[in-house]
Design a protein around this motif. Structure first.
Motif, short mmCIF file in Angstrom:
data_model
loop_
_atom_site.label_atom_id
_atom_site.label_comp_id
_atom_site.label_asym_id
_atom_site.label_seq_id
_atom_site.Cartn_x
_atom_site.Cartn_y
_atom_site.Cartn_z
N ILE A 29 -4.43 -7.54 14.03
CA ILE A 29 -4.16 -9.14 14.09
C ILE A 29 -5.23 -9.79 12.45
N TYR A 30 -7.03 -8.83 13.04
CA TYR A 30 -7.68 -9.28 12.39
C TYR A 30 -8.63 -7.56 12.49
N SER A 31 -9.59 -7.52 11.35
CA SER A 31 -10.11 -5.88 11.08
C SER A 31 -11.66 -7.42 10.56
N ALA A 32 -12.33 -6.08 10.25
CA ALA A 32 -14.58 -6.41 9.70
C ALA A 32 -13.88 -7.56 9.40
N GLN A 33 -13.14 -7.41 8.09
CA GLN A 33 -13.29 -8.10 6.76
C GLN A 33 -12.88 -9.61 6.92
N ASP A 34 -12.48 -10.07 8.19
CA ASP A 34 -12.01 -11.54 8.29
C ASP A 34 -13.03 -11.94 9.19
N PHE A 35 -14.26 -11.56 9.55
CA PHE A 35 -15.28 -12.30 10.32
C PHE A 35 -16.20 -12.90 9.07
N HIS A 36 -17.35 -13.37 9.45
CA HIS A 36 -18.32 -13.88 9.47
C HIS A 36 -19.17 -13.33 10.00
N TYR A 37 -20.33 -12.56 9.27
CA TYR A 37 -21.19 -12.33 9.75
C TYR A 37 -22.94 -13.24 9.03
N CYS A 38 -23.64 -13.59 9.61
CA CYS A 38 -24.25 -14.93 9.57
C CYS A 38 -25.75 -14.17 8.86
N GLY A 39 -25.63 -13.12 10.21
CA GLY A 39 -27.62 -12.53 9.33
C GLY A 39 -28.53 -13.22 9.91
N ARG A 40 -28.37 -13.99 11.33
CA ARG A 40 -29.97 -15.00 11.10
C ARG A 40 -29.40 -14.69 12.68
N ASN A 41 -31.08 -14.88 13.00
CA ASN A 41 -31.93 -14.86 14.21
C ASN A 41 -31.13 -13.78 15.14
N GLY A 42 -31.75 -12.84 14.94
CA GLY A 42 -31.65 -11.33 15.32
C GLY A 42 -30.16 -11.13 15.30
N GLY A 43 -29.68 -11.52 14.43
CA GLY A 43 -27.74 -11.13 14.89
C GLY A 43 -27.03 -12.05 14.39
N ASN A 44 -25.97 -12.48 14.86
CA ASN A 44 -24.95 -13.44 13.92
C ASN A 44 -25.11 -14.86 14.65
N ASP A 45 -25.47 -15.36 15.31
CA ASP A 45 -25.49 -16.44 16.66
C ASP A 45 -26.08 -17.61 16.01
N ILE A 46 -25.22 -18.75 16.47
CA ILE A 46 -25.50 -20.37 15.92
C ILE A 46 -27.45 -20.26 16.58
N ALA A 47 -28.22 -21.01 16.41
CA ALA A 47 -28.91 -21.67 17.35
C ALA A 47 -29.36 -23.07 16.40
N ASN A 48 -29.08 -22.77 15.13
CA ASN A 48 -30.06 -24.84 15.27
C ASN A 48 -29.12 -25.53 14.32
N TYR A 49 -28.51 -26.11 15.25
CA TYR A 49 -26.94 -27.02 15.34
C TYR A 49 -27.59 -28.53 13.74
N ASN A 50 -29.05 -28.45 13.12
CA ASN A 50 -29.51 -29.24 12.22
C ASN A 50 -28.96 -28.13 10.62
N ASP A 51 -28.40 -27.29 11.05
CA ASP A 51 -28.02 -26.76 9.61
C ASP A 51 -26.91 -26.22 9.04
N ARG A 52 -25.61 -26.76 8.84
CA ARG A 52 -24.62 -26.39 8.64
C ARG A 52 -24.02 -25.28 8.60
N PHE A 53 -25.07 -24.93 6.68
CA PHE A 53 -24.04 -23.41 7.17
C PHE A 53 -24.11 -22.49 8.38
N GLU A 54 -25.16 -22.40 9.18
CA GLU A 54 -25.53 -21.52 10.81
C GLU A 54 -24.49 -22.18 11.33
N VAL A 55 -24.11 -23.53 11.42
CA VAL A 55 -23.05 -23.58 12.58
C VAL A 55 -21.35 -23.63 11.62
N GLN A 56 -21.57 -22.99 10.84
CA GLN A 56 -20.15 -23.13 10.45
C GLN A 56 -19.75 -21.86 9.95
#
Ligand code: AAO
Length: 453
Positions: free
Chosen positions: A121-148
């Protein structure tokens, strides 16, 4: 946008949260159809991670229709049974992400997977890795890029901008359409650009009702209104505002509830008193725990012509993660209402107000009355009349102008109308459109032309 909504307007949705497919099927036949519900919304049907928590359903492992709720055959049979009962089916579609398991594992139906690897179905290339917040998690809902582009609670975030991912997601939704499904609740829509959802929608094999989950957050850059071009959007302010009015303000304020309060346009708003998230995580909404007041709030929602209403059906819980009562695992037995399952959709006031909604569809509000405080009343022009008294005292012997044709009407808040008889009090509207009655404290009266003796 809601191209697939049935003609004659949108119908009431019952959200049978965590019900198994055989249970949903029997409820369509015994209750949802007869009571006039137009749709049932069911929990995510795809294979998911293992565990006892309810939220395992929100961590897809594959798109096999094989889950704790039942098998593919049971799912198909449920859709057919509901259709035969006149009830359409909306699936909670988890398309923003896959699992949140760092070490992968084996899914409910036996598929093995890694956090970023779903074989075939999916492999590594099919996912986003945002490289923020010490990993890839959303922390700031005031940042559109981060939320998406970051991960919602560690859930592997699909690149919904890619053609491959869009095609794969559409294939899943098209499989559901081939089983007869009528619509989708797009989970975590805020975390996908509206254009990505549009691209997936464009790949559907036929029109489907779409409702998107975008929780309104004050000041956030991503707003629910961005998504209305794709279909309906959940209006989370509705339940919060309604709870505040019932708890600490005045029902009189409801006279312009909806758009007048800054909520989404009525034609694209999906509304509810509570949903599975707000009844757990967001303090302040009314839930089954509020018993009579909860029933009154639902009566208002169903009586008031704003948005497309969903009636939540829950199970009792104290721990927010706890899965449903044990009979959810028994796919051959029907869910037992009132023993761990709250079945709000069956509460007589709520179920009977679905009939009110249907009988008054398409009409406006007239003859608004309020006492400046917690007693309100209004007509649904020419078709129905609702009065709610959320005072601590009865309103005795008042006369109400309904504008309805003279006749004897069943008070559907206190009685059920069937086969021409009313199991509760009868309200007599005179030749000038008036009736007199006492409305007890924390209670109401509802009459409509579909329940006339
Ligand atoms: C579980 C574990 C996690 C673990 C994860 C992965 O709990 O610890 O990391 O597995 O292993 C559900 C459960 C989660 C569960 C997840 C996966 O709720 O506990 O995680 O399944 O199994 C945001 C999203 C919204 C989302 C909501 C929960 O925007 O889409 O979070 N809802 C849906 C489903 C939900 C489901 C998922 C998505 C995932 O309905 O059941 O999760 O498929 C603000 C933002 C919102 C944000 C909330 C919560 O909201 O605006 O966008 O929702 O915060 O973070 C006021 C404010 C409002 C605020 C709200 C809540 O109303 O006005 O702005 O309060 O604080």
């Amino acid at each position: 946008p809601a191209a697939a909504a049935p003609s004659g307007g949108k119908k009431v949705i019952a959200n049978l949260f965590e019900w198994t497919w055989p249970s949903v099927a029997s409820e369509c036949t015994s209750t949802l159809g007869p009571k006039g519900y137009g749709y049932v919304q069911v929990s995510p049907p795809q294979e998911h991670v293992r565990g006892n928590q309810w939220w395992v359903a929100y961590q897809p492992v594959s798109y096999r229709i094989e889950s704790r709720k039942g098998t593919r055959a049971q799912f198909r049979s449920m859709v057919d049974t509901c259709h035969a009962a006149g009830v359409k089916v909306i699936v909670d579609a988890v398309v923003n992400h896959m699992s949140g398991q760092d070490n992968g594992g084996t899914g409910w139906a036996g598929s093995s997977y890694g956090h970023y690897n779903y074989p075939g179905i999916y492999s590594a290339q099919d996912f986003h890795y945002c490289g923020r917040n010490g990993g890839n998690d959303i922390a700031n809902y005031n940042d559109r890029f981060e939320v998406q582009n970051c991960e919602l609670v560690n859930l592997a975030d699909l690149k919904t901008g890619s053609d491959y991912v869009r095609n794969r997601l559409a294939a899943y939704l098209n499989d559901l359409l081939s089983l007869g499904v009528d619509g989708f609740r797009m989970d975590a829509s805020k975390h996908m650009p509206a254009a990505d959802i549009a691209a997936i929608k464009n790949r559907l094999s036929r029109p489907a009702y779409i409702v998107q989950e975008v929780i309104y957050g004050a000041g956030e850059p991503i707003q629910p209104s961005e998504y209305t071009g794709n279909g309906d959007v959940h209006e989370f302010r509705y339940g919060k505002d309604l709870a505040r009015v019932f708890r600490s303000e005045r029902l009189a304020y409801l006279r312009n509830f909806g758009e007048g309060w800054g909520h989404l346009p009525s034609g694209v708003a999906s509304v509810f008193v509570d949903n599975h998230d707000t009844q757990r995580d967001v303090g302040g909404v009314l839930t089954y725990r509020d018993r009579g007041v909860y029933a009154l709030a639902n009566a208002f929602m169903l009586g008031w012509p704003y948005g497309s209403p969903t009636v939540m059906s829950s199970y009792t819980f104290t721990n927010r993660d706890a899965g449903p009562p044990s009979d959810a695992n028994n796919k051959t037995r029907a869910t037992t209402c009132y023993s761990g399952w709250e079945c709000e959709h069956r509460w007589p006031v709520i179920a009977n107000m679905v009939g009110f909604r249907n009988a008054t569809e398409g009409t406006g509000v007239s003859n608004w009355y309020d006492n400046g405080n917690n007693h309100i009343a209004f007509s649904r022009t020419g078709r129905g009349y609702l009065t709610l008294n959320d005072e601590d005292y009865a309103i005795t012997g008042r006369s109400y102008y309904t504008g309805l044709p003279a006749g004897r009407y069943c008070d559907v808040i206190h009685g059920t109308f069937s086969n021409g008889t009313c199991s509760g009090p009868v309200i007599t509207v005179d030749g000038n459109g008036w009736f007199s009655a006492t409305v007890p404290a924390k209670d109401g009266i509802a009459i409509h032309v579909g329940a006339r003796l």
